[in-house]
Design a protein around this motif. Sequence first.
Motif, PDB file in Angstrom:
ATOM      1  N   ARG A  30      10.092  70.139  27.640  1.00  0.00           N
ATOM      2  CA  ARG A  30       9.056  70.184  26.758  1.00  0.00           C
ATOM      3  C   ARG A  30       7.911  69.199  26.928  1.00  0.00           C
ATOM      4  O   ARG A  30       6.812  69.316  26.543  1.00  0.00           O
ATOM      5  CB  ARG A  30       9.904  69.400  25.373  1.00  0.00           C
ATOM      6  CG  ARG A  30      11.004  70.215  24.927  1.00  0.00           C
ATOM      7  CD  ARG A  30      10.452  71.747  24.390  1.00  0.00           C
ATOM      8  NE  ARG A  30      11.624  72.714  24.292  1.00  0.00           N
ATOM      9  CZ  ARG A  30      11.598  73.589  25.163  1.00  0.00           C
ATOM     10  NH1 ARG A  30      10.877  73.968  26.036  1.00  0.00           N
ATOM     11  NH2 ARG A  30      12.467  74.534  25.063  1.00  0.00           N
ATOM     12  N   GLU A  31       7.953  68.144  27.928  1.00  0.00           N
ATOM     13  CA  GLU A  31       6.931  67.326  28.086  1.00  0.00           C
ATOM     14  C   GLU A  31       7.269  66.378  29.157  1.00  0.00           C
ATOM     15  O   GLU A  31       8.379  65.931  29.447  1.00  0.00           O
ATOM     16  CB  GLU A  31       6.491  66.653  26.843  1.00  0.00           C
ATOM     17  CG  GLU A  31       5.178  65.990  26.827  1.00  0.00           C
ATOM     18  CD  GLU A  31       4.667  65.280  25.372  1.00  0.00           C
ATOM     19  OE1 GLU A  31       3.817  64.652  25.374  1.00  0.00           O
ATOM     20  OE2 GLU A  31       5.160  65.936  24.233  1.00  0.00           O
ATOM     21  N   VAL A  32       6.511  66.047  29.993  1.00  0.00           N
ATOM     22  CA  VAL A  32       6.281  64.788  30.933  1.00  0.00           C
ATOM     23  C   VAL A  32       5.491  63.805  30.419  1.00  0.00           C
ATOM     24  O   VAL A  32       4.378  63.794  30.032  1.00  0.00           O
ATOM     25  CB  VAL A  32       5.831  65.078  32.322  1.00  0.00           C
ATOM     26  CG1 VAL A  32       5.988  64.426  33.335  1.00  0.00           C
ATOM     27  CG2 VAL A  32       6.578  66.405  32.961  1.00  0.00           C
ATOM     28  N   ALA A  50      20.105  53.752  27.230  1.00  0.00           N
ATOM     29  CA  ALA A  50      18.714  53.534  26.471  1.00  0.00           C
ATOM     30  C   ALA A  50      18.493  54.716  25.670  1.00  0.00           C
ATOM     31  O   ALA A  50      18.736  55.768  25.938  1.00  0.00           O
ATOM     32  CB  ALA A  50      17.650  53.006  27.433  1.00  0.00           C
ATOM     33  N   VAL A  51      17.517  54.261  24.655  1.00  0.00           N
ATOM     34  CA  VAL A  51      16.933  55.429  23.833  1.00  0.00           C
ATOM     35  C   VAL A  51      15.317  55.146  23.867  1.00  0.00           C
ATOM     36  O   VAL A  51      14.940  53.945  24.007  1.00  0.00           O
ATOM     37  CB  VAL A  51      17.423  55.383  22.444  1.00  0.00           C
ATOM     38  CG1 VAL A  51      18.971  56.014  22.597  1.00  0.00           C
ATOM     39  CG2 VAL A  51      17.258  54.230  21.816  1.00  0.00           C
ATOM     40  N   ILE A  52      14.634  56.139  23.583  1.00  0.00           N
ATOM     41  CA  ILE A  52      13.300  56.246  23.533  1.00  0.00           C
ATOM     42  C   ILE A  52      12.814  56.611  22.159  1.00  0.00           C
ATOM     43  O   ILE A  52      13.488  57.511  21.604  1.00  0.00           O
ATOM     44  CB  ILE A  52      12.445  56.698  24.835  1.00  0.00           C
ATOM     45  CG1 ILE A  52      12.796  58.029  24.701  1.00  0.00           C
ATOM     46  CG2 ILE A  52      12.743  55.931  25.957  1.00  0.00           C
ATOM     47  CD1 ILE A  52      11.917  58.822  25.918  1.00  0.00           C
ATOM     48  N   ASN A  53      11.470  56.348  21.776  1.00  0.00           N
ATOM     49  CA  ASN A  53      10.836  57.027  20.565  1.00  0.00           C
ATOM     50  C   ASN A  53       9.913  58.125  21.155  1.00  0.00           C
ATOM     51  O   ASN A  53       8.981  57.839  21.729  1.00  0.00           O
ATOM     52  CB  ASN A  53      10.327  56.043  19.705  1.00  0.00           C
ATOM     53  CG  ASN A  53       9.716  56.677  18.282  1.00  0.00           C
ATOM     54  OD1 ASN A  53       9.438  57.547  18.329  1.00  0.00           O
ATOM     55  ND2 ASN A  53       9.388  55.752  17.527  1.00  0.00           N
ATOM     56  N   PHE A  54      10.340  59.354  20.686  1.00  0.00           N
ATOM     57  CA  PHE A  54       9.609  60.566  21.246  1.00  0.00           C
ATOM     58  C   PHE A  54       9.093  61.281  19.883  1.00  0.00           C
ATOM     59  O   PHE A  54       9.906  61.838  19.338  1.00  0.00           O
ATOM     60  CB  PHE A  54      10.320  61.373  21.982  1.00  0.00           C
ATOM     61  CG  PHE A  54       9.476  62.681  22.465  1.00  0.00           C
ATOM     62  CD1 PHE A  54       8.666  62.602  23.597  1.00  0.00           C
ATOM     63  CD2 PHE A  54      10.290  64.000  21.952  1.00  0.00           C
ATOM     64  CE1 PHE A  54       8.009  63.812  23.619  1.00  0.00           C
ATOM     65  CE2 PHE A  54       9.545  64.971  22.269  1.00  0.00           C
ATOM     66  CZ  PHE A  54       8.344  64.980  23.069  1.00  0.00           C
ATOM     67  N   ARG A  55       7.868  60.934  19.678  1.00  0.00           N
ATOM     68  CA  ARG A  55       7.280  61.698  18.588  1.00  0.00           C
ATOM     69  C   ARG A  55       7.943  61.371  17.301  1.00  0.00           C
ATOM     70  O   ARG A  55       8.193  62.272  16.616  1.00  0.00           O
ATOM     71  CB  ARG A  55       6.953  63.081  18.789  1.00  0.00           C
ATOM     72  CG  ARG A  55       6.244  63.414  20.115  1.00  0.00           C
ATOM     73  CD  ARG A  55       5.737  64.941  20.041  1.00  0.00           C
ATOM     74  NE  ARG A  55       4.736  64.947  21.367  1.00  0.00           N
ATOM     75  CZ  ARG A  55       3.768  64.878  21.455  1.00  0.00           C
ATOM     76  NH1 ARG A  55       3.055  63.992  20.443  1.00  0.00           N
ATOM     77  NH2 ARG A  55       3.185  65.004  22.741  1.00  0.00           N
ATOM     78  N   VAL A  82      11.074  62.840  31.873  1.00  0.00           N
ATOM     79  CA  VAL A  82      11.000  64.223  31.659  1.00  0.00           C
ATOM     80  C   VAL A  82      11.777  64.524  30.294  1.00  0.00           C
ATOM     81  O   VAL A  82      12.913  64.535  30.329  1.00  0.00           O
ATOM     82  CB  VAL A  82      11.453  65.176  32.624  1.00  0.00           C
ATOM     83  CG1 VAL A  82      11.356  66.803  32.535  1.00  0.00           C
ATOM     84  CG2 VAL A  82      10.501  64.745  34.047  1.00  0.00           C
ATOM     85  N   VAL A  83      11.107  65.156  29.367  1.00  0.00           N
ATOM     86  CA  VAL A  83      11.905  65.338  28.156  1.00  0.00           C
ATOM     87  C   VAL A  83      12.019  66.809  28.052  1.00  0.00           C
ATOM     88  O   VAL A  83      11.138  67.819  28.473  1.00  0.00           O
ATOM     89  CB  VAL A  83      10.862  65.051  26.774  1.00  0.00           C
ATOM     90  CG1 VAL A  83      11.590  65.507  25.559  1.00  0.00           C
ATOM     91  CG2 VAL A  83      10.393  63.731  26.638  1.00  0.00           C
TER      92      VAL A  83
END
Length: 166
Positions: A30-32, A50-55, A82-83
């Motif tokens: 979906r996105e880099v 871990a987690v990240i905030n993606f949009r 890499v999402v």
Amino acid sequence: MNTELSQGPIEALTFDLYGETFALEAGLVREVLDLLPETGVPGAPAFVNAVINFRGRVIPLIDLRVAFDMDAREPTIDSRIVVIEHALDGEPTLIGLRADKVHEVTTIHREITEEAPRVGLRWRADFIRLLARRDGDVIVIPDLDQIFAARGQSTATVTPIHAPQA
């Protein structure tokens, strides 16, 4: 086995993990992203710690190096996330994958691929969907279903892309 990988060429994003070249089907990507702030998940396995905030969504951050028993490395200027969108328990789910360096989207022709040998590899053969030989190098196409099933066992909740309708 995924029939998409069994026939015809594979459009794939190539990336490095610990000096090895890996590839994912471009349709999954979906996105880099450049590195983002991470939030640790207490009690989660090292594979997904871990987690990240993606949009505006919280998504798990997966380290494939852990799945392939590679040593952890500190991020560098080339490190990326890499999402991908991958079905987990039948739900399309966004997942971030750590990469030491992302290359290009390339075509991997079926005639240069082969099944992973069952012995002689330093990694679990069932974690590898295909190997491709190109310019004297080997490109590993991982089997995400097998990896997530074996390594992704966690009590953490994953946010599906589409929330269930009430």
